[in-house]
Write a protein that holds these residues in place. Structure first.
Motif, PDB file in Angstrom:
ATOM      1  N   VAL A 175     -24.898  18.687   2.892  1.00 32.42           N
ATOM      2  CA  VAL A 175     -26.150  19.427   2.692  1.00 32.42           C
ATOM      3  C   VAL A 175     -25.895  20.830   2.153  1.00 32.42           C
ATOM      4  O   VAL A 175     -24.836  21.433   2.396  1.00 32.42           O
ATOM      5  CB  VAL A 175     -26.947  19.539   4.010  1.00 32.42           C
ATOM      6  N   GLN A 233     -21.128  23.913  14.790  1.00 32.18           N
ATOM      7  CA  GLN A 233     -21.819  23.123  13.770  1.00 32.18           C
ATOM      8  C   GLN A 233     -23.253  23.570  13.511  1.00 32.18           C
ATOM      9  O   GLN A 233     -23.682  23.597  12.347  1.00 32.18           O
ATOM     10  CB  GLN A 233     -21.765  21.638  14.146  1.00 32.18           C
ATOM     11  N   PRO A 234     -24.051  23.923  14.535  1.00 32.75           N
ATOM     12  CA  PRO A 234     -25.391  24.455  14.225  1.00 32.75           C
ATOM     13  C   PRO A 234     -25.326  25.696  13.337  1.00 32.75           C
ATOM     14  O   PRO A 234     -26.198  25.899  12.477  1.00 32.75           O
ATOM     15  CB  PRO A 234     -25.966  24.773  15.609  1.00 32.75           C
ATOM     16  N   VAL A 237     -25.021  24.708   9.770  1.00 32.63           N
ATOM     17  CA  VAL A 237     -26.328  24.372   9.193  1.00 32.63           C
ATOM     18  C   VAL A 237     -27.047  25.642   8.751  1.00 32.63           C
ATOM     19  O   VAL A 237     -27.600  25.712   7.647  1.00 32.63           O
ATOM     20  CB  VAL A 237     -27.182  23.588  10.212  1.00 32.63           C
ATOM     21  N   ASP A 238     -27.022  26.675   9.600  1.00 28.19           N
ATOM     22  CA  ASP A 238     -27.674  27.944   9.248  1.00 28.19           C
ATOM     23  C   ASP A 238     -27.043  28.547   8.000  1.00 28.19           C
ATOM     24  O   ASP A 238     -27.752  29.084   7.126  1.00 28.19           O
ATOM     25  CB  ASP A 238     -27.563  28.929  10.414  1.00 28.19           C
ATOM     26  N   ILE A 241     -28.279  26.730   4.979  1.00 26.87           N
ATOM     27  CA  ILE A 241     -29.658  27.148   4.674  1.00 26.87           C
ATOM     28  C   ILE A 241     -29.665  28.493   3.960  1.00 26.87           C
ATOM     29  O   ILE A 241     -30.464  28.724   3.042  1.00 26.87           O
ATOM     30  CB  ILE A 241     -30.489  27.231   5.980  1.00 26.87           C
ATOM     31  N   VAL A 249     -22.155  17.957   8.109  1.00 30.68           N
ATOM     32  CA  VAL A 249     -22.519  18.074   9.514  1.00 30.68           C
ATOM     33  C   VAL A 249     -23.210  16.797   9.996  1.00 30.68           C
ATOM     34  O   VAL A 249     -23.717  16.018   9.189  1.00 30.68           O
ATOM     35  CB  VAL A 249     -23.466  19.272   9.737  1.00 30.68           C
ATOM     36  N   GLU A 251     -25.993  14.404  10.931  1.00 30.77           N
ATOM     37  CA  GLU A 251     -27.319  14.357  10.318  1.00 30.77           C
ATOM     38  C   GLU A 251     -28.409  14.927  11.218  1.00 30.77           C
ATOM     39  O   GLU A 251     -29.315  15.619  10.754  1.00 30.77           O
ATOM     40  CB  GLU A 251     -27.636  12.916   9.942  1.00 30.77           C
ATOM     41  N   LEU A 253     -28.374  17.309  13.264  1.00 37.29           N
ATOM     42  CA  LEU A 253     -28.405  18.770  13.313  1.00 37.29           C
ATOM     43  C   LEU A 253     -29.156  19.358  12.118  1.00 37.29           C
ATOM     44  O   LEU A 253     -29.713  20.452  12.210  1.00 37.29           O
ATOM     45  CB  LEU A 253     -26.976  19.331  13.353  1.00 37.29           C
ATOM     46  N   ALA A 254     -29.150  18.644  11.009  1.00 37.61           N
ATOM     47  CA  ALA A 254     -29.814  19.130   9.794  1.00 37.61           C
ATOM     48  C   ALA A 254     -31.187  18.504   9.581  1.00 37.61           C
ATOM     49  O   ALA A 254     -31.853  18.808   8.578  1.00 37.61           O
ATOM     50  CB  ALA A 254     -28.926  18.845   8.586  1.00 37.61           C
ATOM     51  N   LEU A 263     -33.083  22.425   3.286  1.00 44.86           N
ATOM     52  CA  LEU A 263     -31.819  21.819   2.878  1.00 44.86           C
ATOM     53  C   LEU A 263     -32.089  20.589   2.029  1.00 44.86           C
ATOM     54  O   LEU A 263     -33.117  19.918   2.193  1.00 44.86           O
ATOM     55  CB  LEU A 263     -30.966  21.413   4.093  1.00 44.86           C
ATOM     56  N   ARG A 265     -29.888  17.010   0.429  1.00 40.83           N
ATOM     57  CA  ARG A 265     -28.685  16.191   0.623  1.00 40.83           C
ATOM     58  C   ARG A 265     -28.010  15.928  -0.709  1.00 40.83           C
ATOM     59  O   ARG A 265     -28.635  15.917  -1.777  1.00 40.83           O
ATOM     60  CB  ARG A 265     -29.036  14.844   1.258  1.00 40.83           C
TER      61      ARG A 265
END
Length: 305
Positions: A175, A233-234, A237-238, A241, A249, A251, A253-254, A263, A265
């Motif tokens: 992502v 991992q979170p 994601v940030d 973004i 990561v 899936e 979590l996103a 985001l 893919r």
């Protein structure tokens, strides 16, 4: 049965000490588990060896290992002692409700995905159980470290453990933010990732996670490179973004950011589902009523989802 018939009153505690040392390969760790001093453990083993007239452990200043005789005795005692402990616990628990402390070792992601959704209900139904949950990104030896169970991806569970599936299959996602893809382009095959800024994940052991992609039976492992390495991992994601780069990561979590468009893919057909999380424990140790209650709740929750 002949040995038991002729045994002294303290043989049960001696056998318990022997099995604890055999499991941990350490007198100190066995002492911690049984709330005894190392010298008391050592004395109990010496007395047992003297009475049986056989050496049970090979000892050096750095290691403890079972002798052949010790291995044979341990293999016979484990199921017998487990049955004795279970019978005693059933007699001591007049109301048969689970109680006691259950120590769980799990990654932060596993705690959030598997344990957090059931905790409130678990404590309502089993108020006499105390869960001691340790967030650990390393693949700890749960027996040596004194845990009753661990939760990890199925592929990471040691082969000598009893594993119980507690989550659906998991899927990873490649992502990045829409702006990043607009500026840098979409990777169409894993090799294209070499031209991108990737957000890397570092295990607590220090190792960098290698991205594992697969399509139609063809597997590609990619050593990601980029401006940012994280152990959370979170936060990956940030960072994705925020347009810092591409993240790989879990899936779930996103999911929110994918749904609202923060985001996008890439390489979706290279990210098949994999076996999910398992709760695992040693088959050589007694499963407490509290741990059994937790396992039952987690498996029931999985079947209902």
């Amino acid at each position: 049965m002949k040995i038991i018939h002729q045994s002294k009153d303290n043989d049960l505690s001696s056998f318990t000490a022997f099995l604890a040392v055999a499991a941990h390969r350490s007198f100190r760790s066995a002492a911690d588990e049984l709330n005894m001093t190392p010298s008391a453990i050592s004395h109990a083993i010496k007395v047992l060896e003297r009475r049986l007239n056989v050496r049970l452990f090979n000892r050096t200043t750095r290691s403890v290992s079972l002798t052949d005789a010790g291995e044979r005795l341990a293999s016979k005692l484990r199921p017998a002692m487990a049955s004795i402990e279970e019978a005693i616990q059933e007699l001591e628990s007049d109301d048969h409700r689970p109680k006691g402390v259950v120590r769980i070792n799990a990654s932060e992601g596993a705690i959030r995905l598997v344990l957090r959704p059931v905790l409130a209900r678990f404590f309502r139904e089993y108020p006499q159980v105390h869960l001691d949950i340790v967030s650990d990104g390393k693949l700890s030896d749960i027996v040596a470290d004194g845990f009753d169970a661990g939760i990890r991806l199925a592929e990471a569970v040691p082969r000598d453990m009893v594993a119980v599936s507690v989550s659906k299959d998991v899927r990873f996602a490649v992502v990045a933010s829409p702006r990043y893809f607009e500026q840098r382009g979409y990777p169409k095959v894993p090799h294209d990732l070499h031209g991108h800024d990737c957000i890397r994940f570092r295990f607590e052991s220090g190792a960098i996670y290698r991205w594992e992609l697969e399509r139609l039976g063809v597997a590609e492992r990619f050593n990601a490179s980029g401006p940012l390495t994280l152990t959370d991992q979170p936060m990956m994601v940030d960072a994705a973004i925020d347009g810092i780069g591409i993240a790989f990561v879990p899936e779930h979590l996103a999911a929110d950011a994918l749904k609202d468009g923060r985001l996008k893919r890439a390489l979706e057909d290279w990210c098949p589902a994999q076996p999910g999380l398992c709760l695992y424990y040693s088959g050589h140790r007694h499963v407490s009523s509290g741990l059994r209650a937790l396992i039952n709740m987690l498996t029931e929750t999985l079947s209902d989802s």
